[in-house]
Scaffold this motif. Structure first.
Motif, short mmCIF file in Angstrom:
data_model
loop_
_atom_site.label_atom_id
_atom_site.label_comp_id
_atom_site.label_asym_id
_atom_site.label_seq_id
_atom_site.Cartn_x
_atom_site.Cartn_y
_atom_site.Cartn_z
N PRO A 180 0.83 -1.21 0.00
CA PRO A 180 0.00 0.00 0.00
C PRO A 180 0.86 1.26 0.00
O PRO A 180 1.87 1.33 0.68
CB PRO A 180 -0.80 -0.11 1.30
N PRO A 181 0.47 2.26 -0.76
CA PRO A 181 1.26 3.50 -0.83
C PRO A 181 1.13 4.32 0.44
O PRO A 181 0.13 4.24 1.15
CB PRO A 181 0.66 4.23 -2.03
N SER A 182 2.14 5.11 0.72
CA SER A 182 2.11 5.98 1.90
C SER A 182 1.51 7.34 1.59
O SER A 182 1.04 8.03 2.50
CB SER A 182 3.52 6.15 2.47
N PHE A 185 -3.33 10.49 -0.94
CA PHE A 185 -4.21 10.43 -2.09
C PHE A 185 -4.13 9.06 -2.76
O PHE A 185 -5.15 8.44 -3.10
CB PHE A 185 -3.85 11.53 -3.09
N ALA A 186 -2.92 8.57 -2.95
CA ALA A 186 -2.73 7.25 -3.56
C ALA A 186 -3.29 6.15 -2.65
O ALA A 186 -3.87 5.17 -3.13
CB ALA A 186 -1.25 7.01 -3.84
N ALA A 187 -3.12 6.33 -1.34
CA ALA A 187 -3.63 5.33 -0.39
C ALA A 187 -5.14 5.25 -0.44
O ALA A 187 -5.72 4.16 -0.32
CB ALA A 187 -3.16 5.69 1.03
N GLU A 188 -5.81 6.37 -0.65
CA GLU A 188 -7.27 6.37 -0.75
C GLU A 188 -7.72 5.64 -2.01
O GLU A 188 -8.68 4.86 -1.99
CB GLU A 188 -7.79 7.81 -0.74
N ARG A 189 -7.03 5.86 -3.11
CA ARG A 189 -7.35 5.15 -4.36
C ARG A 189 -7.13 3.66 -4.19
O ARG A 189 -7.91 2.83 -4.66
CB ARG A 189 -6.48 5.67 -5.51
N TRP A 190 -6.04 3.30 -3.51
CA TRP A 190 -5.73 1.90 -3.27
C TRP A 190 -6.82 1.26 -2.41
O TRP A 190 -7.28 0.15 -2.69
CB TRP A 190 -4.37 1.81 -2.59
N VAL A 235 -8.24 -4.55 -9.32
CA VAL A 235 -6.93 -5.18 -9.10
C VAL A 235 -5.85 -4.43 -9.87
O VAL A 235 -4.79 -4.10 -9.33
CB VAL A 235 -6.97 -6.67 -9.54
N ASN A 236 -6.15 -4.13 -11.12
CA ASN A 236 -5.18 -3.40 -11.95
C ASN A 236 -4.87 -2.03 -11.37
O ASN A 236 -3.72 -1.58 -11.37
CB ASN A 236 -5.71 -3.25 -13.37
N THR A 237 -5.91 -1.36 -10.86
CA THR A 237 -5.71 -0.04 -10.26
C THR A 237 -4.83 -0.11 -9.03
O THR A 237 -3.90 0.70 -8.86
CB THR A 237 -7.07 0.59 -9.89
N ALA A 238 -5.10 -1.07 -8.15
CA ALA A 238 -4.31 -1.21 -6.92
C ALA A 238 -2.84 -1.45 -7.23
O ALA A 238 -1.95 -0.82 -6.64
CB ALA A 238 -4.88 -2.36 -6.07
N ALA A 244 3.24 3.07 -9.16
CA ALA A 244 3.44 4.49 -9.48
C ALA A 244 4.06 5.26 -8.33
O ALA A 244 4.84 6.20 -8.54
CB ALA A 244 2.11 5.13 -9.88
N THR A 245 3.72 4.86 -7.11
CA THR A 245 4.26 5.58 -5.95
C THR A 245 5.64 5.08 -5.56
O THR A 245 6.33 5.72 -4.76
CB THR A 245 3.32 5.43 -4.74
#
Length: 267
Positions: A180-182, A185-190, A235-238, A244-245
């Motif tokens: 999981p990203p830190s 914003f990325a964490a919320e998408r994840w 799954v692809n998004t996660a 990306a991060t």
């Protein structure tokens, strides 16, 4: 006294099991689908009536086994942001229906092909509950609209509970999505992606399979296939967000609680 204590415990366990069943994503989804179908029948009948179909042909459509799937494909199209109200009469009148053995099935297929052609370009405008279930739109009955809204809220809460439980337990299927990203914003998408995947797993009874979506061979209905596609996109998004991060440390960020739990290396 011991007998009474045992009876109280048994009653408590029964109540707890009943509560868990009531909150199950599969149960809530079935309730929502039943309400949505009932709410949209009148609206679909009005749209078909405006398409120039005679009353006896409308009744034939209502009695068809394909009537339920027809309602579902209309909701799917509207969830993609497509204007079914304007386009349905055009689709019905596009070609003659004379000789059609099952009018509902023919119209369903026309709408499905139209939605596939148009919807892919407007997928960003989807209106889905927990990333899986198309919302019923255009519901005019106040009580029905309230019932749908309540169940939609319950489905969203259940999806979040399932995601947070997965984050806490860190099963293999979750680890396969990457770290999981830190970044908040990325964490919320994840987390949104994980909610969809966790909801899909409970909806289709995937309990112990380490693959995020379980076996593709278990998909045996149009509904399951559509939801698997949506879950695969999650799954692809996660995975894409994780890459990306550039997050490398095995940390799990709980967006809801605002806490970061260091779980150490995964073996």
């Amino acid at each position: 006294m011991l007998a009474n204590s045992g009876a109280d415990l048994s009653a408590h366990e029964s109540l707890e099991r009943a509560q868990l069943k009531a909150e199950d994503f599969k149960v809530l989804a079935a309730e929502y689908e039943t309400l949505a179908q009932a709410a949209q029948q009148r609206r679909l009948d009005e749209l078909l009536g405006r398409s120039g179909l005679e009353p006896e042909r409308l009744e034939e459509i209502r009695q068809s086994p394909a009537y339920g799937p027809l309602l579902a494909v209309v909701r799917d199209a509207e969830a993609c942001g497509l204007d079914v109200e304007e386009s349905l009469p055009v689709l019905v009148a596009a070609r003659s229906l004379d000789g059609a053995e099952d009018l509902a099935a023919v119209i369903r297929d026309r709408i499905g092909r139209w939605a596939d052609a148009k919807g892919s370009r407007r997928r960003a405008g989807t209106n889905l509950i927990a990333g899986l279930i198309p919302r019923a739109v255009g519901v005019t009955d106040a009580d029905m609209a309230r019932g749908l809204q309540n169940r939609a809220g319950a489905l969203q809460r259940r999806a979040r509970e399932l995601a947070e439980r997965a984050i806490d337990q860190n099963p293999l299927w979750l680890r396969r999505l990457g770290v999981p990203p830190s970044d908040p914003f990325a964490a919320e998408r994840w987390l949104e992606a994980v909610k969809t995947i966790a909801a899909y797993r409970e909806r289709w009874g995937i309990e112990y399979d380490p693959r995020p979506l379980g076996s593709k061979g278990a998909v045996r209905s149009i509904e399951a296939l559509n939801q698997r596609r949506l879950a695969q996109a999650a799954v692809n998004t996660a995975i894409r967000v994780t890459h990306a991060t550039g997050t490398q440390r095995p940390e799990v960020t709980s967006v809801a609680a605002g806490l970061t739990v260091n779980r150490g290396p995964e073996l």
